[in-house]
Design an enzyme around this catalytic site. Structure first.
Site, PDB file in Angstrom:
ATOM      1  N   GLU A 300      10.763  24.338  22.776  1.00 17.17           N
ATOM      2  CA  GLU A 300      11.541  23.150  23.182  1.00 17.17           C
ATOM      3  C   GLU A 300      10.743  22.375  24.214  1.00 17.17           C
ATOM      4  OE1 GLU A 300      15.114  24.735  24.892  1.00 17.17           O
ATOM      5  OE2 GLU A 300      15.959  25.327  22.967  1.00 17.17           O
ATOM      6  N   LYS A 302      10.009  20.953  27.708  1.00 20.35           N
ATOM      7  CA  LYS A 302      10.448  21.319  29.051  1.00 20.35           C
ATOM      8  C   LYS A 302      10.608  20.031  29.843  1.00 20.35           C
ATOM      9  CE  LYS A 302       9.404  24.527  32.851  1.00 20.35           C
ATOM     10  NZ  LYS A 302       9.919  23.741  33.941  1.00 20.35           N
ATOM     11  N   ARG A 307      18.012  20.847  36.961  1.00 26.68           N
ATOM     12  CA  ARG A 307      18.860  21.672  36.115  1.00 26.68           C
ATOM     13  C   ARG A 307      20.325  21.441  36.470  1.00 26.68           C
ATOM     14  NH1 ARG A 307      17.192  27.633  34.283  1.00 26.68           N
ATOM     15  NH2 ARG A 307      18.639  27.837  32.575  1.00 26.68           N
ATOM     16  N   ARG A 342      20.995  24.357  40.080  1.00 25.88           N
ATOM     17  CA  ARG A 342      20.313  25.609  39.794  1.00 25.88           C
ATOM     18  C   ARG A 342      20.768  26.729  40.730  1.00 25.88           C
ATOM     19  NH1 ARG A 342      15.953  28.539  41.213  1.00 25.88           N
ATOM     20  NH2 ARG A 342      14.263  28.787  39.730  1.00 25.88           N
ATOM     21  N   GLU A 374      19.340  19.832  31.494  1.00 26.75           N
ATOM     22  CA  GLU A 374      18.446  19.216  32.480  1.00 26.75           C
ATOM     23  C   GLU A 374      18.829  17.736  32.571  1.00 26.75           C
ATOM     24  OE1 GLU A 374      16.202  21.188  34.007  1.00 26.75           O
ATOM     25  OE2 GLU A 374      14.629  19.897  34.768  1.00 26.75           O
ATOM     26  N   GLU A 473       7.202  18.244  31.083  1.00 23.84           N
ATOM     27  CA  GLU A 473       6.269  19.095  31.821  1.00 23.84           C
ATOM     28  C   GLU A 473       5.476  20.015  30.921  1.00 23.84           C
ATOM     29  OE1 GLU A 473       7.161  21.137  35.931  1.00 23.84           O
ATOM     30  OE2 GLU A 473       8.872  21.271  34.607  1.00 23.84           O
ATOM     31  N   ARG A 492      14.730  36.310  35.291  1.00 26.60           N
ATOM     32  CA  ARG A 492      13.496  35.652  34.873  1.00 26.60           C
ATOM     33  C   ARG A 492      12.996  36.507  33.722  1.00 26.60           C
ATOM     34  NH1 ARG A 492      10.576  31.644  37.009  1.00 26.60           N
ATOM     35  NH2 ARG A 492      11.695  31.627  38.988  1.00 26.60           N
ATOM     36  N   LYS A 498       7.360  29.750  29.709  1.00 30.82           N
ATOM     37  CA  LYS A 498       7.077  28.321  29.909  1.00 30.82           C
ATOM     38  C   LYS A 498       5.580  28.080  29.832  1.00 30.82           C
ATOM     39  CE  LYS A 498       7.897  29.100  34.833  1.00 30.82           C
ATOM     40  NZ  LYS A 498       8.341  28.618  36.125  1.00 30.82           N
TER      41      LYS A 498
HETATM   42  P1  ATP Z   1      10.033  25.271  37.535  1.00 37.44           P
HETATM   43  O1  ATP Z   1      11.216  24.418  37.266  1.00 37.44           O
HETATM   44  O2  ATP Z   1       9.199  24.815  38.668  1.00 37.44           O
HETATM   45  O3  ATP Z   1       9.222  25.577  36.323  1.00 37.44           O
HETATM   46  P2  ATP Z   1      11.933  27.244  38.177  1.00 37.44           P
HETATM   47  O4  ATP Z   1      11.685  28.513  38.899  1.00 37.44           O
HETATM   48  O5  ATP Z   1      12.874  26.281  38.760  1.00 37.44           O
HETATM   49  O6  ATP Z   1      10.517  26.671  38.013  1.00 37.44           O
HETATM   50  P3  ATP Z   1      11.664  28.162  35.549  1.00 37.44           P
HETATM   51  O7  ATP Z   1      12.442  29.256  34.951  1.00 37.44           O
HETATM   52  O8  ATP Z   1      10.330  28.548  35.995  1.00 37.44           O
HETATM   53  O9  ATP Z   1      12.467  27.521  36.721  1.00 37.44           O
HETATM   54  O10 ATP Z   1      11.551  26.987  34.497  1.00 37.44           O
HETATM   55  C1  ATP Z   1      12.670  26.649  33.803  1.00 37.44           C
HETATM   56  C2  ATP Z   1      13.224  25.346  34.303  1.00 37.44           C
HETATM   57  O11 ATP Z   1      12.822  24.290  33.446  1.00 37.44           O
HETATM   58  C3  ATP Z   1      14.715  25.391  34.207  1.00 37.44           C
HETATM   59  O12 ATP Z   1      15.242  25.796  35.446  1.00 37.44           O
HETATM   60  C4  ATP Z   1      15.120  23.979  33.837  1.00 37.44           C
HETATM   61  O13 ATP Z   1      15.450  23.286  35.008  1.00 37.44           O
HETATM   62  C5  ATP Z   1      13.880  23.357  33.254  1.00 37.44           C
HETATM   63  N1  ATP Z   1      13.967  23.053  31.800  1.00 37.44           N
HETATM   64  C6  ATP Z   1      13.601  21.880  31.223  1.00 37.44           C
HETATM   65  N2  ATP Z   1      13.720  21.913  29.894  1.00 37.44           N
HETATM   66  C7  ATP Z   1      14.197  23.136  29.573  1.00 37.44           C
HETATM   67  C8  ATP Z   1      14.517  23.767  28.352  1.00 37.44           C
HETATM   68  N3  ATP Z   1      14.367  23.162  27.177  1.00 37.44           N
HETATM   69  N4  ATP Z   1      14.983  25.047  28.402  1.00 37.44           N
HETATM   70  C9  ATP Z   1      15.120  25.683  29.591  1.00 37.44           C
HETATM   71  N5  ATP Z   1      14.827  25.140  30.787  1.00 37.44           N
HETATM   72  C10 ATP Z   1      14.364  23.869  30.794  1.00 37.44           C
END
Ligand code: ATP
Length: 674
Positions: A300, A302, A307, A342, A374, A473, A492, A498
């Protein structure tokens, strides 16, 4: 643990409020060890005693153990800095602020300063001993005062608790012995500072609570529980809590129906935010392919925004939306909704525009849901996603729909609850089908995350490039079928990976670090801080471990803003829960309360005697060195993360190990600070 029935605090009788001294005795026993099993045993024995003698006090006892007044989503914070605490200690013990400050400079632990002040104070009369429920009530009072003179009333609240503390302690307490012993004043002050520093992580309390409940229930039946019973209890309580992170609901239900029946009574419910599932970083598409070999997975986009977890219940639905924070629930068309960040904070005041439109995206027949999504800034004219920086310009509170300049589009990527049932245990494929069937996308307002189920390296590379062109991203790659593809709240997980566009040449991920100190600027930067000392967080020891100095990536305006913000939270000396090298030349000019989290990028990671990150994770076989970042660069402030949600020491160690295994043949990295 199974056999023992010895009460840790024998002086209290059934039905009496739990004595705070009893809890502090347990804290002091915990403080004397670092062994997790022994910590758990002390914790669990005390909880068992509470269950047996005064079960009504179980909730306040657990809250005081985890250093919280209420669940995160209730938005209740103490809002007290070091200076206010020092004032209260001085006033309640008749010592001048100057003396308290001098003590703090010498001892460096306000808890011990309070203890010293109490023990030198002549006692005129013997106050009533503190109880756990009384302390929680007093702390709650301090947290919730608002309006004129709030600061003064907070100080009064602290003074009241302090003067009643240690009523049972006769004679002087030696603060140099046994870390100060079971002093109430010490633990009260540490609670106010936000760190009990016992090495008692919240998940340890949760496991101890489960053990205590299983043992307590068995003993009521005259039995001794088996190891399997204990393991089952632990797993039930952990999974219940991850879906419904609310001790207020879980503890009474557990006491009434028994721990083994908890899942029946405590399920995910709209209105109570759950901690979101998180992803593991990867450095290459090939790493993703290795992980998901022989499994079906999906990619998907990102999205780079904020969030949001959206909860909704139609007015015609049989259940109601639970109430989390005072104003979190809003009327939206034919339903009531709330929206959380979040870290479970109420976002309804930030996104009234989302709430205003929400009901138009909901299909007929969709009665209730919890959505994971998001929110992304949206260019209305060009009909495309805007960079994250645009979203940051939106006000955070009291936004009025008519004033909104930066429009947002909601990209939904998961569904956790639908029409009365939690769907987290279903496969991602099923959840996605349900999601697509329950909503109507509306251009520029609500969309499903763009996805692609291809599994070839080339296809994924093309999709990654497309995501970047669409201002995203990178990609999220997720397990699609089978039990492993279920939604795992608060984890996690390796079932979500990612791939960020700019990982591919770097260390795999950016880090979210806490600002502990700063250095005065030179040259053009004389009126502001020129560089900062950052740390990651070790949740097991509750210690911030330093990881780098940073002076790159800041615009002049940002440096000015940061100076203003940070100079309000300076402290006289580092907190005892900061770990940094002691060498004089490495000390920052000013220290701060641990409050702000910044996202930082780095070229790579190296070992350094100057920093402490991951030094207990076995990264330096010779011992002594921690991990540090080379050429770190400031990216942004992470308002959506609290200091204890910063990148953990273990994550930093994992990144370091990954990098080392990749660069094995390149020779050791050199320590090369900015
Ligand atoms: P970062 O956002 O800096 O990557 P994080 O620790 O906040 O780090 P992660 O689990 O690392 O969170 O990355 C997932 C984040 O990406 C989610 O918290 C969400 O906000 C965002 N996101 C964007 N698109 C998606 C998607 N398709 N599925 C899941 N998460 C997504």
């Amino acid at each position: 643990l199974k056999g023992t029935t010895k009460d840790p605090y024998p002086d209290w009788k059934a039905g009496e409020p739990v004595p705070y001294a009893g809890l502090c005795t347990t804290f002091s026993l915990i403080e004397l060890t670092t062994k997790r099993l022994i910590i758990m045993e002390h914790c669990s024995l005390f909880l068992r005693q509470v269950m047996r003698l005064t079960p009504d006090d179980l909730l306040p006892t657990v809250l005081l153990m985890i250093n919280k007044l209420a669940p995160d989503y209730a938005g209740i914070e103490l809002g007290i800095g070091e200076s206010l605490i020092m004032k209260a200690i001085g006033e309640s013990t008749g010592r001048s602020l100057q003396v308290i400050k001098a003590d703090q400079k010498e001892i460096g632990d306000l808890g011990l300063v309070a203890l010293k002040s109490r023990s030198t104070q002549p006692t005129m009369f013997k106050p009533k001993p503190l109880t756990v429920r009384g302390v929680l009530q007093g702390l709650m009072g301090i947290a919730t005062v608002t309006g004129n003179g709030a600061q003064g009333r907070k100080v009064d609240g602290i003074k009241k608790l302090l003067s009643a503390s240690d009523a049972h302690n006769t004679g002087k307490i030696d603060i140099t012995k046994d870390k100060g012993g079971p002093s109430e004043a010490k633990y009260l002050i540490r609670f106010l500072e936000g760190k009990l520093r016992l090495g008692l992580a919240e998940r340890t309390v949760l496991v101890s609570l489960a053990q205590a409940a299983v043992c307590h229930e068995a003993s009521l039946k005259g039995k001794v529980p088996s190891t399997t019973d204990i393991e089952n209890g632990e797993s039930i309580l952990k999974s219940t809590y991850s879906e419904l992170p609310s001790y207020d609901v879980i503890i009474p239900a557990m006491m009434e129906h028994g721990i083994m029946n908890l899942r029946e009574y405590c399920k995910l419910r709209p209105g109570v935010p759950l901690k979101p599932m998180l992803a593991k970083p990867t450095k290459a598409i090939t790493e993703v392919l290795d992980r998901f070999e022989n499994q079906t997975f999906t990619c998907e986009y990102k999205y780079d925004g904020e969030r949001a977890q959206i909860h909704y219940v139609a007015k015609s639905a049989p259940q109601k939306l639970s109430k989390s924070a005072p104003d979190a629930n809003k009327e939206v068309g034919n339903g009531v909704a709330s929206i959380f960040s979040r870290n479970s904070e109420d976002l309804s005041k930030k996104y009234p525009d989302i709430l205003a439109k929400l009901s138009t995206w909901v299909k007929d027949g969709t009665q209730s849901f919890v959505l994971d999504c998001e929110t992304v800034a949206w260019d209305v004219d060009e009909k495309k996603v805007l960079p994250f920086q645009q979203l940051m310009t939106r006000k955070k509170k009291d936004v009025k729909v008519e004033d909104v300049k930066v429009k947002v589009c909601v990209f939904a990527f998961d569904l956790l609850y639908l029409n009365g049932d939690a769907v987290v245990a279903k496969s991602l494929r099923e959840r996605r089908d349900l999601l697509h069937a329950a909503f109507n996308p509306v251009e520029g307002e609500f969309a499903f995350a763009t996805c692609m189920d291809g599994r070839e390296l080339d296809e994924i590379q093309v999709f990654l490039d497309e995501s970047v062109k669409a201002s995203c991203e990178g990609l999220m790659v997720k397990m699609l079928d089978g039990t492993e593809s279920g939604y795992e709240p608060s984890k996690r997980s390796r079932n979500w990976l990612k791939i960020k566009k700019d990982y591919l040449s770097g260390v795999g991920d950016s880090l979210d670090l806490v600002v502990l100190g700063a250095y005065y600027g030179k040259g053009k930067r004389t009126s502001v801080y020129g560089a900062f000392l950052l740390a990651c967080y070790n949740p097991n020891s509750e210690i911030y471990e330093t990881v780098c100095n940073i002076g790159t990536g800041f615009s002049e305006q940002v440096l000015e803003d940061l100076h203003k913000q940070l100079s309000e939270i300076t402290i006289a000396r580092p907190k005892p829960f900061y770990s940094h090298s002691t060498g004089g030349q490495h000390q920052p000019d000013v220290w701060f309360e641990p409050r702000f989290v910044w996202e930082v990028k780095t070229a790579d990671l190296t070992l350094s005697p100057r920093y402490k990150a991951g030094s207990h994770e076995g990264v330096d076989p010779a011992g002594g060195k921690g991990i540090s970042l080379r050429f770190p660069r400031f990216i942004k402030v992470r308002d959506d993360k609290k200091p204890d949600e910063a990148t953990s020491s273990r994550q930093v160690a994992e990144m370091y190990r990954k990098q080392e295994s990749v660069a094995k043949n390149k020779g050791p990295a050199v320590d090369d600070d900015f």
